[in-house]
Design an enzyme around this catalytic site. Structure first.
Site, PDB file in Angstrom:
ATOM      1  N   ASN A   1      -7.851  33.878  15.863  1.00 36.15           N
ATOM      2  CA  ASN A   1      -7.410  35.268  15.769  1.00 36.15           C
ATOM      3  C   ASN A   1      -7.900  35.979  17.027  1.00 36.15           C
ATOM      4  O   ASN A   1      -9.062  36.340  17.120  1.00 36.15           O
ATOM      5  CB  ASN A   1      -8.002  35.908  14.505  1.00 36.15           C
ATOM      6  CG  ASN A   1      -7.658  37.384  14.400  1.00 36.15           C
ATOM      7  OD1 ASN A   1      -6.817  37.886  15.149  1.00 36.15           O
ATOM      8  ND2 ASN A   1      -8.303  38.068  13.466  1.00 36.15           N
TER       9      ASN A   1
ATOM     10  N   LYS B   1      -7.132  38.863  18.108  1.00 41.50           N
ATOM     11  CA  LYS B   1      -7.245  40.326  17.985  1.00 41.50           C
ATOM     12  C   LYS B   1      -6.627  40.980  19.230  1.00 41.50           C
ATOM     13  O   LYS B   1      -5.648  40.469  19.764  1.00 41.50           O
ATOM     14  CB  LYS B   1      -8.701  40.724  17.753  1.00 41.50           C
ATOM     15  CG  LYS B   1      -9.329  39.902  16.614  1.00 41.50           C
ATOM     16  CD  LYS B   1     -10.680  40.375  16.171  1.00 41.50           C
ATOM     17  CE  LYS B   1     -11.178  39.476  15.050  1.00 41.50           C
ATOM     18  NZ  LYS B   1     -12.449  39.902  14.499  1.00 41.50           N
TER      19      LYS B   1
ATOM     20  N   HIS C   1      -6.322  41.580   7.033  1.00 38.92           N
ATOM     21  CA  HIS C   1      -7.580  41.441   7.773  1.00 38.92           C
ATOM     22  C   HIS C   1      -8.437  42.691   7.550  1.00 38.92           C
ATOM     23  O   HIS C   1      -7.920  43.807   7.485  1.00 38.92           O
ATOM     24  CB  HIS C   1      -7.308  41.241   9.265  1.00 38.92           C
ATOM     25  CG  HIS C   1      -8.530  40.822   9.998  1.00 38.92           C
ATOM     26  ND1 HIS C   1      -9.513  41.712  10.368  1.00 38.92           N
ATOM     27  CD2 HIS C   1      -8.970  39.603  10.379  1.00 38.92           C
ATOM     28  CE1 HIS C   1     -10.494  41.054  10.959  1.00 38.92           C
ATOM     29  NE2 HIS C   1     -10.194  39.768  10.983  1.00 38.92           N
TER      30      HIS C   1
ATOM     31  N   GLU D   1     -13.431  36.114   4.518  1.00 37.60           N
ATOM     32  CA  GLU D   1     -14.131  36.650   5.681  1.00 37.60           C
ATOM     33  C   GLU D   1     -15.088  37.761   5.238  1.00 37.60           C
ATOM     34  O   GLU D   1     -14.673  38.924   5.118  1.00 37.60           O
ATOM     35  CB  GLU D   1     -13.128  37.230   6.680  1.00 37.60           C
ATOM     36  CG  GLU D   1     -12.159  36.203   7.222  1.00 37.60           C
ATOM     37  CD  GLU D   1     -11.637  36.610   8.599  1.00 37.60           C
ATOM     38  OE1 GLU D   1     -11.825  35.831   9.540  1.00 37.60           O
ATOM     39  OE2 GLU D   1     -11.071  37.705   8.731  1.00 37.60           O
TER      40      GLU D   1
ATOM     41  N   GLY E   1     -17.715  39.191  13.760  1.00 36.09           N
ATOM     42  CA  GLY E   1     -18.078  39.706  15.076  1.00 36.09           C
ATOM     43  C   GLY E   1     -19.544  40.112  15.205  1.00 36.09           C
ATOM     44  O   GLY E   1     -19.930  40.770  16.161  1.00 36.09           O
TER      45      GLY E   1
ATOM     46  N   SER F   1     -17.897  34.959  12.429  1.00 34.25           N
ATOM     47  CA  SER F   1     -18.836  34.337  13.365  1.00 34.25           C
ATOM     48  C   SER F   1     -18.879  32.805  13.245  1.00 34.25           C
ATOM     49  O   SER F   1     -19.953  32.210  13.361  1.00 34.25           O
ATOM     50  CB  SER F   1     -20.235  34.940  13.217  1.00 34.25           C
ATOM     51  OG  SER F   1     -20.205  36.325  13.518  1.00 34.25           O
TER      52      SER F   1
HETATM   53  P1  PGA Z   1     -15.250  36.498  14.464  1.00 31.30           P
HETATM   54  O1  PGA Z   1     -13.910  37.086  13.806  1.00 31.30           O
HETATM   55  O2  PGA Z   1     -15.105  35.002  14.508  1.00 31.30           O
HETATM   56  O3  PGA Z   1     -15.319  37.118  15.825  1.00 31.30           O
HETATM   57  O4  PGA Z   1     -16.383  36.915  13.579  1.00 31.30           O
HETATM   58  C1  PGA Z   1     -13.290  36.427  12.745  1.00 31.30           C
HETATM   59  C2  PGA Z   1     -12.107  37.232  12.252  1.00 31.30           C
HETATM   60  O5  PGA Z   1     -12.218  38.464  12.174  1.00 31.30           O
HETATM   61  O6  PGA Z   1     -11.031  36.673  11.943  1.00 31.30           O
END
Ligand code: PGA
Length: 247
Positions: free
Chosen positions: A8, A10, A94, A163, A169, A208
């Protein structure tokens, strides 16, 4: 069951950066057979990504969708436009959409229905906030999000992404026990909804996920893949995740 690992991106990567990533990433994963590999670039890079992945084992996902087919909806993208642009999947629900754009369960359900009608595979995201976890409400939140998001929706071509919002993040991954506990609970709810057909649904973890923790996460019985944000932006780290090792 095949694993399912998705990037993803983003709001990251220009068209040039998308091409550069894929040209270095594709050779690293070309022999992967037992994992579906999906990339979700921003809309502006979709067509370049579609060209780059042609003839490979990669597939494309959008990061969002609108539920109407066409018309006066400034800024929105319809399900058939996503199919036309080369997407096979779409991420829906999401936590960043829920949080910043006030997408509630009813909206998520509407988007899911529209995506299914267009034949898109779903990456349906759910997860609790830190406050909800600390208040002991994790399972209640998960149950509500699954049941409302999937109301009147069949289980075909469905991937559920757990998630935990506090792990997205933040560098704070759920422990393998925390992930496994919630995944097993999701599996139970899906079984209540779909009976034996629920066994075909992949439940993937996001928050993460990195090259350092992916092997442990993938060793959990009910973790069937990952949705990766930050660590999917570099070809080396996302290749290592896709090529996770069985421990
Ligand atoms: P991240 O994001 O791996 O940066 O924590 C995962 C997501 O939001 O799909």
């Amino acid at each position: 069951m095949k694993n399912f690992i998705a990037a993803n991106w983003k709001m990251n990567k220009t068209i040039g950066e998308t091409r550069e990533f894929l040209r270095s990433f594709i050779p690293n994963v070309k022999d992967v057979k037992d994992t579906d590999i999906v990339i979700a670039p921003p809309f502006t890079s979709m067509s370049a990504a579609a060209q780059e992945i042609k003839g490979t084992n990669l597939r494309l996902s959008a990061q969002d969708i609108f539920w109407e087919e066409k018309g006066a909806y400034t800024g929105e993208i319809s399900p058939s436009m996503l199919v036309d642009a080369g997407c096979s999947h779409v991420i829906i629900g999401h936590s960043e959409r829920r949080q910043y754009f006030r997408e509630e369960d009813v909206i998520v359900n509407r988007k899911i229905k529209a995506a299914k009608k267009a034949g898109l595979g779903l990456i349906f995201c759910i997860g609790e906030s830190l406050e909800e976890r600390e208040a002991g409400k994790t399972l209640d939140v998960i149950k509500r999000e699954v049941e409302m998001g999937l109301a009147e929706v069949d289980s075909d071509n469905l991937v559920v992404a757990y998630e935990p919002i506090w792990a997205i993040g933040t560098g704070k991954t759920a422990t393998t026990e925390q992930a496994q506990d919630v995944h097993a609970y999701i599996r139970k709810i899906l079984h209540n909804l779909y009976g034996n057909k629920s066994e075909e649904i992949r439940i993937i973890y996001g928050g993460s996920a990195t090259p350092d923790n992916i092997d442990g996460l993938m060793a959990c019985q009910d973790v069937n893949g990952a949705l990766v944000g930050g660590a999917s932006l570099k070809p080396e780290s996302f290749s290592r995740i896709v090529n996770f090792k069985r421990v």
